[in-house]
Design a protein around this motif. Sequence first.
Motif, mmCIF file in Angstrom:
data_model
loop_
_atom_site.group_PDB
_atom_site.id
_atom_site.type_symbol
_atom_site.label_atom_id
_atom_site.label_comp_id
_atom_site.label_asym_id
_atom_site.label_seq_id
_atom_site.Cartn_x
_atom_site.Cartn_y
_atom_site.Cartn_z
ATOM 1 N N ILE B 9 0.832 -1.203 0.000
ATOM 2 C CA ILE B 9 0.000 0.000 0.000
ATOM 3 C C ILE B 9 0.867 1.253 0.000
ATOM 4 O O ILE B 9 1.877 1.345 0.705
ATOM 5 N N TYR B 10 0.450 2.204 -0.814
ATOM 6 C CA TYR B 10 1.141 3.495 -0.948
ATOM 7 C C TYR B 10 0.941 4.299 0.338
ATOM 8 O O TYR B 10 -0.203 4.478 0.793
ATOM 9 N N ARG B 11 2.046 4.742 0.915
ATOM 10 C CA ARG B 11 1.939 5.529 2.128
ATOM 11 C C ARG B 11 2.599 6.892 1.940
ATOM 12 O O ARG B 11 3.685 7.005 1.393
ATOM 13 N N PHE B 12 1.919 7.923 2.424
ATOM 14 C CA PHE B 12 2.527 9.256 2.483
ATOM 15 C C PHE B 12 1.980 9.983 3.700
ATOM 16 O O PHE B 12 0.768 10.065 3.888
ATOM 17 N N ASP B 13 2.886 10.463 4.515
ATOM 18 C CA ASP B 13 2.487 11.161 5.726
ATOM 19 C C ASP B 13 2.952 12.614 5.627
ATOM 20 O O ASP B 13 4.154 12.880 5.627
ATOM 21 N N PRO B 14 2.018 13.575 5.513
ATOM 22 C CA PRO B 14 2.421 14.977 5.328
ATOM 23 C C PRO B 14 3.216 15.518 6.518
ATOM 24 O O PRO B 14 4.036 16.417 6.343
ATOM 25 N N MET B 34 -14.723 -11.774 0.214
ATOM 26 C CA MET B 34 -14.081 -10.605 0.814
ATOM 27 C C MET B 34 -13.686 -9.580 -0.249
ATOM 28 O O MET B 34 -13.179 -9.920 -1.312
ATOM 29 N N LYS B 35 -13.919 -8.306 0.035
ATOM 30 C CA LYS B 35 -13.582 -7.232 -0.887
ATOM 31 C C LYS B 35 -12.294 -6.535 -0.426
ATOM 32 O O LYS B 35 -11.891 -6.656 0.736
ATOM 33 N N LEU B 36 -11.704 -5.750 -1.330
ATOM 34 C CA LEU B 36 -10.470 -5.052 -0.990
ATOM 35 C C LEU B 36 -10.682 -4.107 0.189
ATOM 36 O O LEU B 36 -9.813 -3.964 1.053
ATOM 37 N N LEU B 37 -11.861 -3.461 0.232
ATOM 38 C CA LEU B 37 -12.119 -2.530 1.344
ATOM 39 C C LEU B 37 -12.082 -3.264 2.695
ATOM 40 O O LEU B 37 -11.620 -2.704 3.692
ATOM 41 N N ASP B 38 -12.550 -4.529 2.708
ATOM 42 C CA ASP B 38 -12.490 -5.308 3.953
ATOM 43 C C ASP B 38 -11.048 -5.471 4.414
ATOM 44 O O ASP B 38 -10.752 -5.402 5.610
ATOM 45 N N ALA B 39 -10.148 -5.691 3.445
ATOM 46 C CA ALA B 39 -8.729 -5.852 3.797
ATOM 47 C C ALA B 39 -8.171 -4.540 4.341
ATOM 48 O O ALA B 39 -7.433 -4.527 5.337
ATOM 49 N N LEU B 40 -8.518 -3.418 3.695
ATOM 50 C CA LEU B 40 -8.044 -2.113 4.181
ATOM 51 C C LEU B 40 -8.586 -1.848 5.585
ATOM 52 O O LEU B 40 -7.859 -1.373 6.467
ATOM 53 N N ASN B 41 -9.869 -2.175 5.803
ATOM 54 C CA ASN B 41 -10.457 -1.987 7.130
ATOM 55 C C ASN B 41 -9.733 -2.836 8.171
ATOM 56 O O ASN B 41 -9.483 -2.383 9.298
ATOM 57 N N GLY B 49 -3.352 1.760 12.601
ATOM 58 C CA GLY B 49 -4.451 2.715 12.639
ATOM 59 C C GLY B 49 -4.203 3.997 11.883
ATOM 60 O O GLY B 49 -5.124 4.792 11.664
ATOM 61 N N THR B 50 -2.948 4.211 11.444
ATOM 62 C CA THR B 50 -2.665 5.460 10.743
ATOM 63 C C THR B 50 -2.984 5.380 9.248
ATOM 64 O O THR B 50 -2.948 6.391 8.563
ATOM 65 N N ILE B 99 -3.018 13.945 -0.274
ATOM 66 C CA ILE B 99 -3.111 14.595 1.034
ATOM 67 C C ILE B 99 -2.476 13.695 2.095
ATOM 68 O O ILE B 99 -1.646 14.119 2.884
ATOM 69 N N ARG B 100 -2.890 12.429 2.097
ATOM 70 C CA ARG B 100 -2.295 11.434 3.001
ATOM 71 C C ARG B 100 -2.656 10.045 2.473
ATOM 72 O O ARG B 100 -3.820 9.798 2.116
ATOM 73 N N ASP B 101 -1.669 9.155 2.431
ATOM 74 C CA ASP B 101 -1.880 7.766 1.993
ATOM 75 C C ASP B 101 -2.734 7.692 0.712
ATOM 76 O O ASP B 101 -2.300 8.117 -0.339
ATOM 77 N N LEU B 102 -3.975 7.158 0.846
ATOM 78 C CA LEU B 102 -4.801 6.967 -0.346
ATOM 79 C C LEU B 102 -5.795 8.109 -0.554
ATOM 80 O O LEU B 102 -6.649 8.044 -1.442
ATOM 81 N N VAL B 103 -5.671 9.164 0.241
ATOM 82 C CA VAL B 103 -6.608 10.280 0.143
ATOM 83 C C VAL B 103 -6.007 11.362 -0.742
ATOM 84 O O VAL B 103 -4.899 11.840 -0.481
ATOM 85 N N VAL B 104 -6.734 11.721 -1.811
ATOM 86 C CA VAL B 104 -6.223 12.731 -2.740
ATOM 87 C C VAL B 104 -7.114 13.967 -2.722
ATOM 88 O O VAL B 104 -8.265 13.925 -2.287
ATOM 89 N N ASP B 105 -6.557 15.073 -3.222
ATOM 90 C CA ASP B 105 -7.288 16.338 -3.300
ATOM 91 C C ASP B 105 -8.161 16.320 -4.547
ATOM 92 O O ASP B 105 -7.661 16.324 -5.671
ATOM 93 N N THR B 106 -9.489 16.306 -4.373
ATOM 94 C CA THR B 106 -10.401 16.214 -5.513
ATOM 95 C C THR B 106 -10.965 17.576 -5.920
ATOM 96 O O THR B 106 -11.893 17.640 -6.724
ATOM 97 N N THR B 107 -10.406 18.660 -5.367
ATOM 98 C CA THR B 107 -10.969 19.994 -5.633
ATOM 99 C C THR B 107 -11.085 20.272 -7.129
ATOM 100 O O THR B 107 -12.142 20.676 -7.622
ATOM 101 N N HIS B 108 -9.980 20.050 -7.844
ATOM 102 C CA HIS B 108 -9.964 20.362 -9.268
ATOM 103 C C HIS B 108 -10.964 19.499 -10.037
ATOM 104 O O HIS B 108 -11.665 19.978 -10.925
#
Lengths: 141, 236, 120
Positions: B9-14, B34-41, B49-50, B99-108
Motif C-alpha cells: 500500500i502506498y503511504r505518504f504522511d504529510p 471478501m472485498k479489498l475494502l475489507d482488507a483495508l479496514n 491505525g494510521t 493529502i495522506r496515503d490513499l486520500v487525494v485532493d479532488t478539488t480540481h
Amino acid sequence: MQVSPKTVQGTVHNTDNQRSARPLSPRVSVYRWRGPMLASFAHRISGVVLVLFVPVYLCLLSGLTASAADFSDTINWMHSPLGRLLLWLIGSALIYHLVNGMRFILLDAGFSETREEMRGSARFSLAAGLAAVVLLAVYLW
Amino acid sequence: MDTVIQLEIYRFDPEQGGEPRMQSFEVPVNKPGMKLLDALNYIKWNLDGTLTYRRSCGEGVCGSDGMNINGVNGLACITPIAGLKQPIKVRPLPSMQVIRDLVVDTTHFFDQYRSVKPWLQAESPVPEHERLQTPDQRAELDGSYECILCGCCTTACPSWWWNGDRFLGPAALLQADRWIKDSRDEATGERLDDLEDAFKLYRCHQIMNCMEACPKGLNPTAAINHLKRTLLARKS
Amino acid sequence: MLKNMRYGSAHNGLNEWYLQRLSAVVIALFMPMAFALLLAVYDGSLDQMRLLNLLNSHIGRTLHTLFLLALLTHAYLGIKVLVEDYVHVVAWRVLLMGLILTTVAGLAVWWFAVIWAWGS
C-alpha cells in the motif's frame, strides 16, 4: 510518455494556494496497459513513423521518374538494407494506422460503441498490425 | 483461496514529509467474497491505525473509495480480493495531489464537474406537477445518470494526466453529455458552445482507459464521441 | 481560479477534428494505391516506361495532387495534436507549430513541382 515524477511538477492542476509539498500520485509508471490504451498509443507511434513516408515517397518518386540511370539507382536503394528497413517500417506503420484509423472513424460515427466491442476492435487492430509486421518482413527478406 | 493475502500500500504522511513509499501488509481472509475494502479496514482496525483512505457506503454507490488497484482504477468496496494478483498493489488515484496515503485532493476534479453546469437549465415556467418526459426520452439518459463521480475514469486518462488543467476529463464530459441529451434542458446550445474547444473536449484520443476503469460499467468514451457528433451535426 | 473557467471556450477544435477525419478518408483511398505502386516497382513487375505512363497523365497528376494535399493536411494536424498534448509552454508551442507549418508548406511546393514536371 515518460515516467512521471513523484513530486509536483509539470501539470499542476490546483489553485495557487494549494501548491504545497503534496506529492503527485504515480500515473503512467504504474497504470496497467490494456488493449485500447495500447491501440491508441500504437496509432500515435505509427503516425509519427508515417511522417517519414512524406520525404521518402517524394525522394523515391523523383528518382523513379528521372533518367533511366536514376530509376535503377532508386530501385537498388530500395533493395539495400536501409531501403528494406525503411519500407518495412513504413509499410507496417501504414497498415496498422490504416486499420486502426478505420476503427477510430467507425467509433466516431457511433458504430460498435459497447465496452466489449471497443475492447474487441482494439485487439483486432493490434493483431492486424502484428500480422503486417510479420508478413512484410517475410516479403522483403 | 489462500488464508492470508499480501498487500502493498502506498503511504505518504504529510507530517513526516519525504518521499511516498510502498508498505507491505498481510491480512487474513476472514469471510467469503471478501472485498479489498475489507482488507483495508482490517489493516486500519488491527494492524496500523494510521492508514488513511476514504470510504462511506461500502457498496459502490457513494464513490468515495476510488483507488488504483494493481494498476487499474476501481472502487475498493466492490473489488473482490479473489480476482486480484498478489501482492495487491494499492495506490491513490493517479495524477492527483496526495493529502495522506490513499486520500487525494479532488478539488480540481469537482471544479471541472461544476464547470459543465450539471443541473437542469430551463426558462419555461415549471408545470403544475413536473417536467414530463416520454419513456424514450428518459431512456436516452441511461448510461449517463448512473455516474457516481468517483473519479476513476478521469484519473485514468492520459490526456487528462498531461493536460488536466484544460481538458475536462471523461467524468465531466459524460455529465455534460447527460444534460445535452436531457429533453427537459433548454440550454443545450450554450452547453455545446462551452464545450467546443480543442482542449476542453478534443484532447480525447479514444484511449478508452475511462471505459476500462468505470466501476459502474459506463462508457465515457462513447459519451465524448456523442458530443463530437452533436457538435459536428450542429455545424454541418 | 480554474483556467478553462476563466477563459471560456476557444470555439476551435471541431474543424480540425473534422478535417483530420476527412483527409484520413481520402488517404485511405489513395495510400494503398501508392504503396502498391512502390511494391510493384520494388519487385520489378513495373518498369520505368509503364510507371511514367501511369503517372504522366492528367489523371495521375490530379490524383497525386489530391493525395498529397490530404497527406500533408493529415500529417500537419496529427503533429499539431502531439505538440498540443506534450508541449505545455505556449511560446514553444507557437514557435514549433510555425516551424512545422512552414516545413509542410515547403514540402508541398517541392512535391507539386515534382508531380507536374513528370515526363517533361
